[in-house]
Scaffold this motif. Structure first.
Motif, mmCIF file in Angstrom:
data_model
loop_
_atom_site.group_PDB
_atom_site.id
_atom_site.type_symbol
_atom_site.label_atom_id
_atom_site.label_comp_id
_atom_site.label_asym_id
_atom_site.label_seq_id
_atom_site.Cartn_x
_atom_site.Cartn_y
_atom_site.Cartn_z
ATOM 1 N N PRO A 188 54.107 88.788 8.923
ATOM 2 C CA PRO A 188 53.582 89.386 7.686
ATOM 3 C C PRO A 188 52.568 90.501 7.945
ATOM 4 O O PRO A 188 52.562 91.515 7.232
ATOM 5 C CB PRO A 188 52.923 88.193 6.976
ATOM 6 C CG PRO A 188 53.600 86.993 7.522
ATOM 7 C CD PRO A 188 53.916 87.328 8.949
ATOM 8 N N ALA A 189 51.706 90.321 8.954
ATOM 9 C CA ALA A 189 50.710 91.362 9.249
ATOM 10 C C ALA A 189 51.387 92.641 9.729
ATOM 11 O O ALA A 189 50.958 93.749 9.385
ATOM 12 C CB ALA A 189 49.717 90.855 10.284
ATOM 13 N N LEU A 190 52.437 92.515 10.519
ATOM 14 C CA LEU A 190 53.171 93.700 10.957
ATOM 15 C C LEU A 190 53.841 94.392 9.777
ATOM 16 O O LEU A 190 53.826 95.629 9.667
ATOM 17 C CB LEU A 190 54.220 93.310 11.996
ATOM 18 C CG LEU A 190 53.716 92.948 13.393
ATOM 19 C CD1 LEU A 190 54.878 92.446 14.255
ATOM 20 C CD2 LEU A 190 53.050 94.143 14.056
ATOM 21 N N ALA A 191 54.442 93.609 8.883
ATOM 22 C CA ALA A 191 55.143 94.192 7.739
ATOM 23 C C ALA A 191 54.195 94.973 6.839
ATOM 24 O O ALA A 191 54.563 96.014 6.278
ATOM 25 C CB ALA A 191 55.839 93.094 6.938
ATOM 26 N N MET A 192 52.970 94.500 6.683
ATOM 27 C CA MET A 192 52.003 95.182 5.830
ATOM 28 C C MET A 192 51.208 96.240 6.581
ATOM 29 O O MET A 192 50.799 97.252 5.998
ATOM 30 C CB MET A 192 51.043 94.157 5.215
ATOM 31 C CG MET A 192 51.705 93.208 4.236
ATOM 32 S SD MET A 192 50.666 91.766 3.814
ATOM 33 C CE MET A 192 49.228 92.583 3.146
ATOM 34 N N GLY A 193 50.971 96.028 7.877
ATOM 35 C CA GLY A 193 50.110 96.920 8.630
ATOM 36 C C GLY A 193 50.793 98.160 9.161
ATOM 37 O O GLY A 193 50.154 99.215 9.276
ATOM 38 N N VAL A 194 52.083 98.081 9.488
ATOM 39 C CA VAL A 194 52.769 99.242 10.074
ATOM 40 C C VAL A 194 52.831 100.420 9.100
ATOM 41 O O VAL A 194 52.471 101.543 9.465
ATOM 42 C CB VAL A 194 54.172 98.834 10.574
ATOM 43 C CG1 VAL A 194 54.999 100.062 10.919
ATOM 44 C CG2 VAL A 194 54.053 97.932 11.801
#
Length: 588
Positions: A188-194
């Motif tokens: 989830p952090a990658l999906a929102m952070g990228v």
């Protein structure tokens, strides 16, 4: 900030809060049956039972009574009780907000790491004085900006689905659902952070060349100041102009939390708001949306405060405004990219339009791609290519209508820059997903509600562009001459000001068309937009997630189409609109 802007900001905020408080009345639907089925599925829905629920929920009260009751409870810290579970809303909102804030913090950390990686080459070259040649410097910035722009354009819900398929399902490296520990936070952090990192990196990389070209940088280098100190000073110099955009990035992360938490079944405030909207649990929805609005407004306020702290008294000095970075003229090769992407999309859509999107063939369900079904079939045996083509036609048609409305509204309120700026501050704090949740609660999910939600938040960048053009046009010398020879205000407005504003803003709106289509797709993906059996792209992607392990092609087809649409949005954004400049704040 002028008094007019402050008043408009407060009025817009009160209008949003009032809308949240009036949701039980605005919905116009009898929630008693939904509540009865949620509380006691086995109980018969008699008129007496429904009347008792209406009495218990206070649904018979008028709008002012409902608003006063909710506002009074809000001032006491009481958000009421859930219509479905009967539990207090405040603890549920607090628990979900804690999860979401932890996820948002991890996402912002990912975004900062990606932004640093994207702008590091520009910082190193500029601090060492290795980018003196203007054409080389602009070319390098544009090359690095292409990758950053591509990352920024990928919607969170699309990236979340791709990460779920590739890293979760196929590779089995990370958990795909739940909230058991730090490992559950990675995807989830990658999906929102990228996407957020791509936008931050692009903003900083675009601003730094103009800073390194300023005279003080050369003086520092000539005086023997070390490269790290020059780099740190340049970064600090560029931040004040970019901090408002940083606040918008935090707001986009807030909106992305709804989709990402839904994809990965994270028990955060975004998933809570979406579930409450679908279950018509309006007290829980009110609390969740209020919390998300508070997060967005807080992020924007912190960005403004940090900006004021960085530039101090120099805020009143126009000389501190960053010069606009040089933008190269659009070359033929740069036009080839959007032309190629657009051609691929048009061919795919045209091929799909020749096929039937609604024919059900149970014998061919989840069939692999073949000549009969070039992109395979879905769980009902419907042709994926046909649904992709017909869904694009509907999505683009709605996006065009939203784009036209946003353009007309932007031109109209562009003549009231102080008032529109205050309203825009509140609109920027509301991502399309959050507005979509509110509209769905009031009007019900559907394509009409999704178009209204996107239209309500898509006008601020266009309005900022229109206000800048109005200001420039009014200051032009030829208008002074027109007034001197006795031209009426109506003549000046219709023959000079409006043509100078409407054309550039319309071209700017066209460049934002793919982004509007992506916003509509995100609402469809969450079940807030077009409803089955509509072949809308976001809805196609959502429907295919249930059988992604057996038929990944059904999910990859709409995902690839959305990725092409995102690429088209990026490539169009690099083209310089003719006949008017887009301010940095408006174009970001």
């Amino acid at each position: 900030m002028s008094i007019t802007t402050a008043v408009a900001r407060v009025a817009a905020l009160l209008a949003v809060v009032t809308t949240i408080g009036l949701l039980p009345w605005l919905s116009g639907r009898d929630a008693a049956l939904s509540v009865l089925r949620a509380r006691s599925p086995e109980q018969e829905a008699t008129e007496e039972a429904l009347a008792a629920i209406r009495e218990d929920l206070g649904l018979g009260a008028g709008p002012l009574t409902l608003l006063g009751r909710w506002a009074g409870g809000l001032l006491r810290g009481d958000l009421g009780h859930s219509w479905v579970s009967g539990t207090e809303v405040f603890p549920s909102v607090l628990a979900g907000l804690g999860v979401s804030l932890g996820l948002m913090a991890a996402s912002l950390a990912v975004a900062l790491l990606i932004a640093v990686a994207l702008c590091a080459p520009t910082v190193v070259r500029g601090a060492r004085g290795g980018a003196s040649d203007e054409s080389t410097r602009v070319g390098r910035r544009e090359g690095g900006g292409a990758l950053a722009g591509m990352l920024a354009a990928v919607p969170e819900f699309l990236l979340a689905t791709l990460l779920l398929i590739v890293l979760g399902v196929w590779a089995g490296l990370l958990p795909t659902s739940g909230w058991q520990g730090p490992s559950s936070m990675v995807l989830p952090a990658l999906a929102m952070g990228v996407p957020a990192g791509g936008l931050l990196g692009r903003l900083v990389a675009d601003a730094l060349p103009a800073v390194f070209a300023e005279r003080w940088v050369g003086l520092w280098r000539a005086s023997g100041v070390s490269a790290p100190r020059v780099a740190a000073a340049a970064l600090r110099r560029s931040l004040p102009a970019l901090l408002p955009q940083f606040g918008l990035v935090a707001v986009s992360v807030t909106g992305g939390a709804v989709a990402v938490e839904t994809v990965f079944a994270v028990p955060g405030i975004g998933r809570t708001a979406l579930g409450a909207a679908k279950a018509q649990d309006l007290p829980l929805l009110q609390g969740a949306v209020l919390a998300l609005l508070l997060v967005g407004l807080t992020a924007g306020a912190l960005a403004r405060l940090v900006r004021l702290r960085l530039i101090g008294p120099g805020l009143r000095d126009a000389a501190l405004a960053l010069p606009a970075p040089p933008r190269p003229a659009t070359s033929g090769s740069r036009r080839l990219v959007p032309a190629a992407l657009g051609s691929v999309l048009l061919v795919t859509i045209g091929w799909g339009l020749t096929r039937d999107p609604l024919t059900v063939d149970v014998a061919a369900r989840l069939a692999t791609p073949s000549w009969a079904h070039p992109l395979g079939t879905d769980a009902l045996g419907r042709d994926v290519l046909a649904r992709l083509g017909h869904g694009a036609a509907a999505t683009v048609g709605v996006a065009l209508a939203v784009c036209l409305f946003s353009c007309l509204l932007a031109v109209a309120i562009g003549f009231l820059p102080e008032m529109s700026a205050g309203v825009a501050d509140v609109a920027n704090a509301l991502p399309p997903v959050i507005v979509g949740v509110l509209v769905a609660a009031a009007l019900g999910p559907g394509a009409a509600g999704a178009s209204v939600a996107v239209a309500l938040v898509s006008w601020p960048p266009l309005a900022a562009h229109a206000a800048a053009l109005v200001q420039e046009t009014r200051a032009a010398a030829f208008l002074t001459a027109q007034k001197a020879i006795g031209s009426t205000r109506r003549w000046v407005l219709t023959r000079h000001v409006l043509p100078s504003v409407a054309g550039p803003v319309a071209r700017h709106a066209v460049l934002r068309l793919p982004g509007i289509a992506l916003a509509l797709a995100s609402l469809g993906f969450l079940g807030l937009g077009a409803q089955p059996p509509s072949p809308e792209w976001g809805l196609l992607l959502d429907e295919s997630r249930a059988y992604v392990e057996r038929a990944p092609w059904a999910a990859l087809a709409p995902a690839a189409a959305l990725a092409l649409l995102a690429g088209l949005a990026v490539s169009l954004s690099t083209l310089t609109p003719r006949g008017g400049r887009v301010r940095a704040g408006a174009a970001a």
